[in-house]
Enzyme design. Sequence first.
Site, short mmCIF file in Angstrom:
data_model
loop_
_atom_site.label_atom_id
_atom_site.label_comp_id
_atom_site.label_asym_id
_atom_site.label_seq_id
_atom_site.Cartn_x
_atom_site.Cartn_y
_atom_site.Cartn_z
CE LYS A 167 47.18 -15.71 35.20
NZ LYS A 167 46.39 -16.00 34.00
CB CYS B 123 40.73 -17.12 27.09
SG CYS B 123 41.51 -18.48 27.94
#
Length: 312
Positions: free
Chosen positions: A44, A131
């Site tokens: 992650k 992101c």
Amino acid sequence: MSLATKFGGYTYENPFMNASGVHCMSTDELDEMDNSRAGSFITKSATTSHRAGNPEPRYFSVPLGSINSMGLPNQGIDYYLNYVLDRQKSHPDSSPVFFSVAGMSVEENLNLLKKIQDSDFNGTTELNFSCPNVPGKPQVAYDFEMTQEILSKVFEFFKKPLGVKMPPFFDFAHFDAMANILNQFPLAYVNCINSVGNGLYIDVETETVVIKPKDGFGGLGGEYVKPTALANVRAFYTRLNPSIKIIGTGGIKTGQDAFEHLLCGATMLQVGTELYKEGVSIFERLEKELKEIMEKKGYSTIDDLRGKLNSL
């Protein structure tokens, strides 16, 4: 018939991986990835310390894919770094894994990478320049000057293999400009693509959006994004130095989808939305389906077909 893929000086049994953010939050999920038929896996995207992420619901499955605004929930870099270092000791002969970081600022990105540089991690690091789901924060990769500035600072000290995860680009001028920047650096790879940012999905019954953060705006994944992903894989494969590999991500649901990504020039393949829906058993199915297509077409290795897409 072999799906073996050479990447970063190592040979992986097949090109399949998870996409960072899917099935990699906890050590239990990482163990499941490690024990699956995937050729490798990635952690992650880590920040300096634990992040709870955006309020829920923040992920929603839709008929042609998914929409999410996760907000980088993760356990912090130490959690994942300890995991991969322990794995290196217990599996010394295994091909190394991938480690993803995504700082909330230039300074945080540099500090995260310094920590990895100073560690014994022997795999490949992925710096997430995309992101789209953090409220108030622009995507780094859409700021070309910022991208160049960060990479210049990174490679002053970072000597381990490094790849970057990119958002989708939609204009030939942007493909050209970004490739010119990326080609200045000794990158191991470019990952195309992260989700297509700021889509909106509506529940007609309730007349509402389906996720809570950002008034329902979120990144699209799955079948929706495959044509865009393929375009970005192809655009960068034909523009980047041959030493910079491409990881293809976006819309891989079947062996045919995987075949198309490879044909566009990808060396490894990451699966996100469909992994979330099916679980790690998907890798066995994808492997089988890809082999069937290659056998039907007379290809015995991935190298025989990679990048061989024809134009009309």
